[in-house]
Scaffold this motif. Structure first.
Motif, PDB file in Angstrom:
ATOM      1  N   ASN A  22       0.858  -1.185   0.000  1.00 52.06           N
ATOM      2  CA  ASN A  22       0.000   0.000   0.000  1.00 52.06           C
ATOM      3  C   ASN A  22       0.895   1.237   0.000  1.00 52.06           C
ATOM      4  N   LEU A  23       1.184   1.747  -1.184  1.00 51.26           N
ATOM      5  CA  LEU A  23       2.206   2.777  -1.306  1.00 51.26           C
ATOM      6  C   LEU A  23       1.812   4.108  -0.679  1.00 51.26           C
ATOM      7  N   ALA A  24       0.520   4.377  -0.560  1.00 51.72           N
ATOM      8  CA  ALA A  24       0.086   5.599   0.113  1.00 51.72           C
ATOM      9  C   ALA A  24       0.477   5.546   1.588  1.00 51.72           C
ATOM     10  N   VAL A  25       0.311   4.391   2.203  1.00 51.02           N
ATOM     11  CA  VAL A  25       0.700   4.222   3.605  1.00 51.02           C
ATOM     12  C   VAL A  25       2.218   4.238   3.737  1.00 51.02           C
ATOM     13  N   VAL A  26       2.917   3.599   2.810  1.00 55.53           N
ATOM     14  CA  VAL A  26       4.380   3.591   2.840  1.00 55.53           C
ATOM     15  C   VAL A  26       4.931   5.016   2.786  1.00 55.53           C
ATOM     16  N   GLU A  27       4.354   5.842   1.934  1.00 58.50           N
ATOM     17  CA  GLU A  27       4.785   7.245   1.859  1.00 58.50           C
ATOM     18  C   GLU A  27       4.557   7.952   3.193  1.00 58.50           C
ATOM     19  N   ALA A  28       3.411   7.693   3.812  1.00 55.45           N
ATOM     20  CA  ALA A  28       3.093   8.327   5.092  1.00 55.45           C
ATOM     21  C   ALA A  28       4.054   7.872   6.189  1.00 55.45           C
ATOM     22  N   VAL A  29       4.421   6.586   6.183  1.00 55.79           N
ATOM     23  CA  VAL A  29       5.420   6.099   7.145  1.00 55.79           C
ATOM     24  C   VAL A  29       6.740   6.835   6.939  1.00 55.79           C
ATOM     25  N   GLY A  30       7.146   6.987   5.672  1.00 55.20           N
ATOM     26  CA  GLY A  30       8.389   7.698   5.381  1.00 55.20           C
ATOM     27  C   GLY A  30       8.361   9.120   5.886  1.00 55.20           C
ATOM     28  N   PHE A  31       7.237   9.812   5.701  1.00 55.87           N
ATOM     29  CA  PHE A  31       7.114  11.185   6.199  1.00 55.87           C
ATOM     30  C   PHE A  31       7.261  11.238   7.717  1.00 55.87           C
ATOM     31  N   THR A  32       6.527  10.378   8.413  1.00 54.79           N
ATOM     32  CA  THR A  32       6.561  10.383   9.877  1.00 54.79           C
ATOM     33  C   THR A  32       7.957  10.062  10.398  1.00 54.79           C
ATOM     34  N   LEU A  33       8.599   9.086   9.786  1.00 55.92           N
ATOM     35  CA  LEU A  33       9.945   8.718  10.218  1.00 55.92           C
ATOM     36  C   LEU A  33      10.939   9.849   9.956  1.00 55.92           C
ATOM     37  N   SER A  34      10.787  10.541   8.830  1.00 59.36           N
ATOM     38  CA  SER A  34      11.715  11.641   8.524  1.00 59.36           C
ATOM     39  C   SER A  34      11.570  12.777   9.528  1.00 59.36           C
ATOM     40  N   GLN A  35      10.334  12.986  10.030  1.00 63.81           N
ATOM     41  CA  GLN A  35      10.131  14.009  11.057  1.00 63.81           C
ATOM     42  C   GLN A  35      10.900  13.651  12.328  1.00 63.81           C
ATOM     43  N   LEU A  36      10.868  12.381  12.683  1.00 63.31           N
ATOM     44  CA  LEU A  36      11.610  11.934  13.869  1.00 63.31           C
ATOM     45  C   LEU A  36      13.117  12.045  13.664  1.00 63.31           C
ATOM     46  N   LEU A  37      13.574  11.672  12.479  1.00 64.93           N
ATOM     47  CA  LEU A  37      15.010  11.622  12.208  1.00 64.93           C
ATOM     48  C   LEU A  37      15.660  12.991  12.182  1.00 64.93           C
ATOM     49  N   GLN A  38      14.872  14.041  12.036  1.00 63.75           N
ATOM     50  CA  GLN A  38      15.451  15.375  11.991  1.00 63.75           C
ATOM     51  C   GLN A  38      15.524  16.042  13.358  1.00 63.75           C
ATOM     52  N   SER A  39      15.232  15.275  14.403  1.00 61.15           N
ATOM     53  CA  SER A  39      15.395  15.788  15.764  1.00 61.15           C
ATOM     54  C   SER A  39      16.870  16.002  16.069  1.00 61.15           C
ATOM     55  N   LYS A  40      17.157  16.965  16.900  1.00 60.78           N
ATOM     56  CA  LYS A  40      18.548  17.279  17.224  1.00 60.78           C
ATOM     57  C   LYS A  40      19.266  16.116  17.905  1.00 60.78           C
ATOM     58  N   ASP A  41      18.525  15.348  18.690  1.00 55.35           N
ATOM     59  CA  ASP A  41      19.137  14.233  19.416  1.00 55.35           C
ATOM     60  C   ASP A  41      18.887  12.897  18.724  1.00 55.35           C
ATOM     61  N   ALA A  42      18.574  12.931  17.432  1.00 55.15           N
ATOM     62  CA  ALA A  42      18.244  11.691  16.720  1.00 55.15           C
ATOM     63  C   ALA A  42      19.388  10.695  16.748  1.00 55.15           C
ATOM     64  N   ALA A  43      20.626  11.178  16.606  1.00 51.07           N
ATOM     65  CA  ALA A  43      21.777  10.269  16.545  1.00 51.07           C
ATOM     66  C   ALA A  43      21.927   9.453  17.818  1.00 51.07           C
ATOM     67  N   ASP A  44      21.591  10.044  18.959  1.00 49.58           N
ATOM     68  CA  ASP A  44      21.776   9.363  20.246  1.00 49.58           C
ATOM     69  C   ASP A  44      20.572   8.533  20.666  1.00 49.58           C
TER      70      ASP A  44
END
Length: 504
Positions: A203-225
């Motif tokens: 379901n590529l619409a859901v896959v795109e939405a997962v990617g968006f949500t994950l990218s929001q998390l990954l751009q946190s300042k403390d994401a690396a830790d």
């Protein structure tokens, strides 16, 4: 080869209103801004059954509507669904959003409707939460926290529309508050996203939405830790990589979102061996080869650059962690250098930043691989690179580094470079005002002239002695010392029997 469709938002209808088109343009601008910097953004999914554009309400009216609807929703009845739908529209007003969260038990009411047995009410309740998550007010996101455990639970549901709304709502909430982000991590957002993309991989619409949500998390300042170790320990990287095959009908959107997630992963950690072990370099390189082939054929559809950019950055970052002895197998075949050169040429005028990214990856590849250096020569790609030396914006310096990498590998390569016209090109770059270009040109020239007497003689014939003498008298510091060294130790002995004609 698959056909590249334009990036589109699936929750919008055909024949969108002017308001919808403006929203699309705004989202496009946000995505394009990622090419230059990491950027969090919010998404607002449009309601498919809306026939009219939103009506702009005055502040007082919006607040009054929200209060009235809130009181009506406290009572059960057949009109409850209509009241909820009206509330979701009313909550588009920023003042109304603040008014709603200030009502006592307002979030408790929404959560009750979200978890109730009425499927239509559940959908409208999550749409209300989605409107709230899009708020610019930072105190709205913490107010939505009572609903987040249920939003995560519903990611395992069967309804695409409902799951999308839950995902985009969670993605919108992530960047607003550290408290919200910490709660979501504690509530298991990473395993929930991994399970969602695994169960809904078709379901590529859901896959795109997962990617968006994950990218929001990954751009946190403390994401690396705090965040990336959890992601690497999950199945998410493998699922992200599996999406890097754009769908012929659906287009590029899911691949774009997942490629940006991979970019945020590779640039946030120094050791990318986990991603390498999962085939990330080969996957990204292979897709770049396909995209480079499409571009070379004249296919530069809208949105393609939004996929090319994160892929370039992934490959460039992954190379630093890749053992030299496995590099050639990790990047596939020599098609990668062909693709990079095609991207360089295609985007040179229209998007120089993307051309520079391509040159940067080419530099990283040639720094490590003699085979890829040889491929650039045997595939006759060097003349095209030499022609780029007059360009600025960092492209020419990167191209010179690529040529320096090739010259550094073998003396035979130096002779070939000279025969392909690099000496005359260096005559031009040595006259540039850019000191970095002059310094790099001197480095490349040194490797060429020491590779064999025939190269040194050719440079002298092209007026190289007089050019270096001018540099010797008009420059300062390290550049002057290098010019002096070249003249006294490598070139003056040839000047007595070489004709000295001016450089072109």
């Amino acid at each position: 080869m698959w056909r590249l469709n334009k990036v589109r938002h699936k929750a919008a209808r055909q024949g969108d209103s002017e308001l919808r088109l403006k929203r699309r343009e705004r989202e496009k601008a946000l995505r394009q801004a990622r090419r230059d910097r990491q950027l969090v953004s919010k998404r607002l999914l449009l309601n498919e059954d809306e026939d009219q554009p939103e009506v702009t309400m005055d502040t007082n009216s919006g607040e009054q509507d929200v209060v009235s609807l809130f009181h009506k929703l406290q009572h059960t009845g057949p009109e409850r669904e209509a009241h909820l739908k009206a509330l979701s529209k009313a909550l588009r007003d920023p003042s109304a959003q603040l008014t709603f969260i200030k009502q006592e038990n307002s979030m408790h009411l929404l959560v009750g409707l979200l978890t109730g047995s009425n499927a239509t009410c559940r959908l409208q309740a999550v749409r209300c939460l989605h409107e709230l998550s899009h708020s610019a007010h930072t105190n709205v996101a913490p107010a939505c926290l009572p609903a987040t455990p249920y939003l995560l639970t519903y990611l395992s549901g069967q309804s695409t529309k409902f799951t999308e709304l839950c995902l985009y709502t969670l993605g919108n909430l992530c960047p607003d508050s550290d408290v919200v982000k910490e709660k979501l991590l504690a509530q298991g957002i990473i395993p929930a996203l991994a399970s969602c993309i695994e169960n809904q991989r078709h379901n590529l619409a859901v896959v795109e939405a997962v990617g968006f949500t994950l990218s929001q998390l990954l751009q946190s300042k403390d994401a690396a830790d705090k965040i990336i170790p959890m992601i690497l320990a999950s199945s998410l990287p493998s699922h992200l990589l599996s999406v890097l095959t754009p769908d012929p009908k659906f287009g590029l959107a899911p691949a774009i979102e997942c490629a940006w997630c991979l970019h945020y992963l590779t640039c946030s950690i120094e050791d990318n061996t986990v991603l390498l072990s999962r085939g990330a370099l080969l996957k990204c390189s292979s897709l770049l080869v396909s995209l480079g082939g499409a571009v070379a054929e004249g296919n530069k559809e809208e949105g393609m650059e939004l996929l090319i950019c994160p892929l370039l950055r992934c490959v460039g970052n992954l190379l630093s962690s890749c053992p030299v002895e496995t590099l050639n197998s990790q990047v596939g075949d020599v098609g990668i250098v062909v693709a990079l050169c095609a991207l360089l040429q295609a985007y040179l005028q229209t998007q120089p930043a993307l051309a520079r990214e391509s040159a940067w990856v080419l530099n990283n590849l040639t720094a490590y691989s003699s085979a890829l250096c040889s491929a650039l020569l045997t595939l006759n790609l060097i003349p095209g690179l030499i022609q780029l030396l007059p360009f600025s914006q960092g492209i020419n310096t990167m191209i010179l580094r690529v040529l320096a990498n090739i010259a550094h590998k073998k003396k035979e390569f130096c002779v070939q470079l000279a025969h392909l016209g690099l000496l005359s090109a260096l005559c031009a770059t040595l006259k540039m005002a850019d000191q970095e270009m002059v310094t790099l040109s001197m480095d490349v020239l040194f490797m060429l002239v020491v590779s064999g007497p025939q190269v040194a003689e050719e440079f002298v014939r092209q007026g190289g002695v007089s050019l270096l003498e001018a540099i010797q008298y008009n420059s300062e510091g390290e550049i002057r010392r290098r010019a002096t060294h070249l003249l006294e130790h490598h070139l003056l002995s040839y000047s007595s029997y070489c004709s000295d004609t001016p450089c072109s």
